[in-house]
Write a protein that holds these residues in place. Structure first.
Motif, PDB file in Angstrom:
ATOM      1  N   PRO A   7       0.816  -1.223   0.000  1.00 42.82           N
ATOM      2  CA  PRO A   7       0.000   0.000   0.000  1.00 42.82           C
ATOM      3  C   PRO A   7       0.846   1.268   0.000  1.00 42.82           C
ATOM      4  CG  PRO A   7       0.012  -1.003   2.180  1.00 42.82           C
ATOM      5  CD  PRO A   7       0.687  -1.973   1.248  1.00 42.82           C
ATOM      6  N   HIS A   8       2.120   1.143   0.323  1.00 43.35           N
ATOM      7  CA  HIS A   8       2.997   2.308   0.378  1.00 43.35           C
ATOM      8  C   HIS A   8       4.015   2.298  -0.754  1.00 43.35           C
ATOM      9  CE1 HIS A   8       1.966   2.074   4.906  1.00 43.35           C
ATOM     10  NE2 HIS A   8       1.095   2.834   4.271  1.00 43.35           N
ATOM     11  N   LEU A  12       4.167   7.326   1.021  1.00 41.55           N
ATOM     12  CA  LEU A  12       4.287   6.909   2.421  1.00 41.55           C
ATOM     13  C   LEU A  12       3.182   7.553   3.262  1.00 41.55           C
ATOM     14  CD1 LEU A  12       8.156   7.116   2.543  1.00 41.55           C
ATOM     15  CD2 LEU A  12       6.776   5.042   2.709  1.00 41.55           C
ATOM     16  N   PRO A  13       2.856   6.969   4.417  1.00 34.38           N
ATOM     17  CA  PRO A  13       1.678   7.420   5.159  1.00 34.38           C
ATOM     18  C   PRO A  13       1.810   8.796   5.806  1.00 34.38           C
ATOM     19  CG  PRO A  13       2.814   5.660   6.351  1.00 34.38           C
ATOM     20  CD  PRO A  13       3.434   5.729   4.993  1.00 34.38           C
ATOM     21  N   ASP A  14       3.031   9.199   6.196  1.00 38.15           N
ATOM     22  CA  ASP A  14       3.152  10.472   6.907  1.00 38.15           C
ATOM     23  C   ASP A  14       4.577  11.000   6.816  1.00 38.15           C
ATOM     24  OD1 ASP A  14       4.653   8.985   8.815  1.00 38.15           O
ATOM     25  OD2 ASP A  14       2.824   8.512   9.930  1.00 38.15           O
ATOM     26  N   HIS A  17       7.515   8.815   8.265  1.00 40.10           N
ATOM     27  CA  HIS A  17       7.923   7.732   7.378  1.00 40.10           C
ATOM     28  C   HIS A  17       8.710   8.278   6.179  1.00 40.10           C
ATOM     29  CE1 HIS A  17       4.912   5.363   9.616  1.00 40.10           C
ATOM     30  NE2 HIS A  17       5.551   4.300   9.145  1.00 40.10           N
ATOM     31  N   TYR A 244       3.973  11.768   0.461  1.00 41.22           N
ATOM     32  CA  TYR A 244       3.468  11.165   1.695  1.00 41.22           C
ATOM     33  C   TYR A 244       2.137  11.806   2.070  1.00 41.22           C
ATOM     34  CZ  TYR A 244       5.258  15.338   4.113  1.00 41.22           C
ATOM     35  OH  TYR A 244       5.495  16.628   4.524  1.00 41.22           O
ATOM     36  N   ASP A 246      -2.304  10.970   3.114  1.00 40.41           N
ATOM     37  CA  ASP A 246      -3.436  10.100   2.797  1.00 40.41           C
ATOM     38  C   ASP A 246      -4.309  10.647   1.673  1.00 40.41           C
ATOM     39  OD1 ASP A 246      -4.524  12.267   4.055  1.00 40.41           O
ATOM     40  OD2 ASP A 246      -5.432  11.148   5.714  1.00 40.41           O
TER      41      ASP A 246
END
Length: 254
Positions: A7-8, A12-14, A17, A244, A246
């Motif tokens: 998924p990344h 990246l999520p944030d 990361h 990065y 969402d």
């Protein structure tokens, strides 16, 4: 190799990361280009929040001593509906990043925003606030834009283009890219390119003397990573675009 189900893979999520990824890539000789995801701000508040996200990113890069820059998307700061306000936010981001010692790269988006983006960046340059600007080879205007950008002291990153441009045929775009790259090389001692096209990468490496010191090759997280690592290991200047957050739907689809 990154699994297709990861998924990344693309983003990246944030921020934490992203910074950790930058540090890991730096160990391989690859510079980071961090981008907080977000496009097409619909309100002043949203545009302002996106501007603050760029500044937060730069502050964290500086605090961590990381070799990375910040990439700004003009639509994220509202250029599609309020050019003057977007220009104000852009100047604020450039000033904050300059204070932090972190470079800024301005992305180029769809053709309706190209002219406003270039005018925004040139206006900032006249105030001593420079950055790297991406220019797209599939537009007829790019030769002129290269001249204006280099004349203003901006660094150019030449890309093929990820939206819809004047040229649609793959070989025509490749030919235009080579022409624009030759023009850029005559006007800047050091410059940047962004392409995953292996034939163009090979052509650029073979065409320019002392290319290792002149050209930075840009790649995307999730694709071409083995090529990037190998080139960096061979002494080429390499950077990787690291998004990065969402809000990656549009980015991932492109």
């Amino acid at each position: 190799m990154i699994a297709q189900s990861d998924p990344h893979r693309w983003a990246l999520p944030d921020l934490d990361h992203a910074l950790a990824w930058c540090k890991d890539q730096s160990d391989k000789g690859i510079r980071g280009i961090c981008h907080p995801l977000g496009e097409f701000a619909q309100a002043v508040e949203e545009a302002q929040e996106n501007g603050e996200a760029y500044i937060k990113c730069a502050t964290a890069i500086a605090a961590g001593g990381i070799d990375a820059s910040v990439a700004v998307k003009p639509t994220a700061i509202g250029i599609s509906h309020d050019k003057a306000r977007a220009a104000e936010i852009f100047r604020t981001v450039l000033e904050a990043c300059a204070e932090a010692g972190v470079a800024v790269e301005c992305d180029m988006e769809g053709t309706p925003t190209v002219n406003a983006t270039i005018q925004m960046v040139l206006a900032a340059a006249r105030q001593g606030l420079t950055c790297t600007i991406a220019l797209q080879s599939y537009l007829h205007r790019t030769s002129e834009d290269i001249a204006h950008a280099t004349g203003a002291g901006l660094t150019v990153r030449l890309v093929k283009g990820a939206y819809l441009g004047d040229l649609r045929d793959r070989e025509e775009i490749r030919s235009a890219y080579r022409t624009h790259l030759l023009l850029l090389a005559r006007q800047q001692q050091t410059f940047r390119i962004g392409t995953l096209d292996r034939s163009l990468i090979r052509w650029a490496k073979e065409t320019f003397p002392e290319a290792r010191t002149r050209i930075e090759f840009g790649f995307l997280k999730g694709i071409g990573e083995q090529t990037a690592a190998q080139m960096a290991g061979d002494g080429w200047r390499v950077a990787q675009y690291i998004p990065y957050g969402d809000d990656g739907g549009l980015y991932t689809r492109r």
